[in-house]
Design an enzyme around this catalytic site. Structure first.
Site, PDB file in Angstrom:
ATOM      1  N   GLY A   8      45.875  36.199  34.740  1.00 55.98           N
ATOM      2  CA  GLY A   8      46.019  34.831  35.236  1.00 55.98           C
ATOM      3  C   GLY A   8      46.674  34.698  36.586  1.00 55.98           C
ATOM      4  N   ILE A  12      40.520  33.692  39.843  1.00 56.03           N
ATOM      5  CA  ILE A  12      40.072  32.682  38.885  1.00 56.03           C
ATOM      6  C   ILE A  12      41.240  32.199  38.039  1.00 56.03           C
ATOM      7  CG2 ILE A  12      38.552  32.233  36.911  1.00 56.03           C
ATOM      8  CD1 ILE A  12      36.630  34.313  38.033  1.00 56.03           C
ATOM      9  N   ASP A  58      50.533  44.506  30.795  1.00 55.05           N
ATOM     10  CA  ASP A  58      49.269  45.229  30.912  1.00 55.05           C
ATOM     11  C   ASP A  58      48.515  45.108  29.593  1.00 55.05           C
ATOM     12  OD1 ASP A  58      47.313  47.436  30.988  1.00 55.05           O
ATOM     13  OD2 ASP A  58      48.439  48.130  32.743  1.00 55.05           O
ATOM     14  N   ALA A  79      41.501  39.358  32.306  1.00 56.90           N
ATOM     15  CA  ALA A  79      41.963  40.647  32.827  1.00 56.90           C
ATOM     16  C   ALA A  79      40.871  41.701  32.709  1.00 56.90           C
ATOM     17  CB  ALA A  79      43.212  41.092  32.080  1.00 56.90           C
ATOM     18  N   THR A  82      36.968  45.255  38.053  1.00 57.36           N
ATOM     19  CA  THR A  82      35.763  44.495  38.374  1.00 57.36           C
ATOM     20  C   THR A  82      34.810  45.093  39.401  1.00 57.36           C
ATOM     21  OG1 THR A  82      37.012  43.221  40.027  1.00 57.36           O
ATOM     22  CG2 THR A  82      36.880  42.304  37.789  1.00 57.36           C
ATOM     23  N   TYR A 184      30.521  49.139  34.869  1.00 57.92           N
ATOM     24  CA  TYR A 184      31.205  47.851  34.789  1.00 57.92           C
ATOM     25  C   TYR A 184      30.452  46.903  33.876  1.00 57.92           C
ATOM     26  CZ  TYR A 184      32.549  43.115  36.150  1.00 57.92           C
ATOM     27  OH  TYR A 184      32.925  41.786  36.117  1.00 57.92           O
ATOM     28  N   LYS A 188      31.665  45.032  30.349  1.00 64.70           N
ATOM     29  CA  LYS A 188      31.671  43.577  30.150  1.00 64.70           C
ATOM     30  C   LYS A 188      30.820  43.201  28.940  1.00 64.70           C
ATOM     31  CE  LYS A 188      33.727  41.181  32.277  1.00 64.70           C
ATOM     32  NZ  LYS A 188      35.170  40.843  32.166  1.00 64.70           N
TER      33      LYS A 188
END
Length: 373
Positions: A8, A12, A58, A79, A82, A184, A188
């Site tokens: 956070g 974003i 973490d 988190a 990316t 990646y 996701k």
């Protein structure tokens, strides 16, 4: 609600935290302040630290999760590592953060008392791989990753997997085939599936927001691995040549940060007991060459642009989202077009200190691994 945002303190997340606080929610942020992304120079810490509870933690640490989850009604899991290209050689780190970090969250929700009644996960357009296309002979098709041999010969088009002819790009719908072409994207996909599957078994409403290419004021200007607008801006500000891969006509769906925050807030506040996946984008494609030219114009700069013909393994050619479902479920409709967003982004960059340009280092790493051709 009491809302935990992981990651956070990032681009974003910090914008989302401001919006949620303004709507009366109580926000906790857990972030490790990754040096690659923003380090101590976080937009959140600079603007709303006095209005949120901040935990430096973490997602790979169980005790950090335990402290952050206490008393939370919703978790927004942003988190993640990316960088698409970087993921192809930093494999253990990407799996550790993106998959194992998510597994720890779910393990605690499955085995410990908690008050969480909503899960939101930041998914990605990368899970679609090359996305949805139409072949004149075979109709709707979902091409595999492009062949290196074709691209080395200067042919960057996406081919029909059945007949090998050039295919026509279509908007990617949520029911399109999922077949990521990068590590990646695989992580996701795993994040999304893990959260939706476990949320269903735990009877927790959940939504996966498949973000397209998010941009706008506040994004990291020092991360050379992701964020094409930031990378180009940093090179322009340093007077360096912009080198564009392939033929420059590769494209992405660029969605402005304010629109992404609107969609995410709507997902958090959605009163629905089920599990959902939703594309969050502008629903329009913009070429990389257009991005470069638009930024040069916005800065009033004079730097050379070179279309190199080089390419990175793992990159997709084109993508843009079908956002019909987001409108139907969340009432989402993008408000900021690309031309307006570029002007706002450039105006913000003009007010920032010029960052060191480390992009060539990232390319050198990919060359050394055989991923940059």
């Amino acid at each position: 609600m009491n809302i935990l945002i992981t990651g956070g303190a990032g681009f974003i997340g910090s914008n989302l935290a401001r919006a949620l606080v303004a709507r009366g929610h109580v926000v906790t942020v857990m972030d490790n302040l990754s040096p690659q992304i923003h380090g101590e120079d976080s937009p959140l810490l600079a603007t709303v630290a006095d209005r949120v509870r901040f935990l430096r933690g973490d997602v790979r640490n169980r005790n950090d999760w335990i402290a952050a989850l206490e008393g939370q009604n919703a978790v927004v899991h942003l988190a993640a590592e990316t960088g698409t290209g970087q993921s192809m050689y930093e494999i253990e780190r990407y799996v550790d953060v993106n998959i194992r970090g998510t597994a720890l969250l779910l393990d605690l929700l499955a085995n410990q008392p908690h008050s969480v009644r909503k899960l939101v996960v930041a998914s990605s357009r990368s899970i679609y791989g090359e996305g949805r296309y139409r072949c004149a002979a075979h109709g709707i098709v979902y091409p595999l990753a492009r062949e290196a041999a074709h691209m080395q010969a200067g042919d960057f088009h996406v081919k029909c997997p059945q007949c090998g002819t050039n295919a026509e790009l279509l908007a990617t719908t949520e029911d399109s085939r999922i077949h990521p072409s990068s590590l990646y994207g695989i992580t996701k996909q795993n994040q999304e599936q893990m959260i939706l599957t476990l949320a269903r078994s735990l009877n927790i409403p959940a939504i996966a927001l498949r973000y397209q290419n998010v941009y706008g004021p506040g994004q990291s200007l020092s991360n050379p691995y992701t964020g094409i607008l930031s990378i180009f801006s940093t090179r322009i500000k340093n007077g360096n040549e912009i080198v564009i891969f392939e033929d420059g006509e590769e494209s992405r769906d660029f969605v402005y940060i304010d629109d992404v925050v609107d969609a995410t807030v709507a997902g958090i506040e959605l009163e629905d007991p089920g599990q959902h996946v939703v594309n969050v984008g502008a629903g329009q494609r913009t070429s990389v060459l257009t991005v470069a030219r638009s930024l040069i114009e916005a800065y009033g700069a004079d730097v050379p642009v070179r279309v190199s013909g080089n390419f990175r393994l793992g990159d997709i050619r084109d993508n843009f989202a079908d956002i019909t479902a987001a409108h139907a479920l969340l009432g989402f409709k993008p408000k900021v077009d690309f031309a307006t967003g570029i002007r706002r982004f450039a105006a913000w960059v003009n007010g920032q200190a010029v960052r060191a340009d480390t992009y060539d280092q990232s390319i050198a790493e990919m060359k050394a691994k055989g991923l940059y051709k």
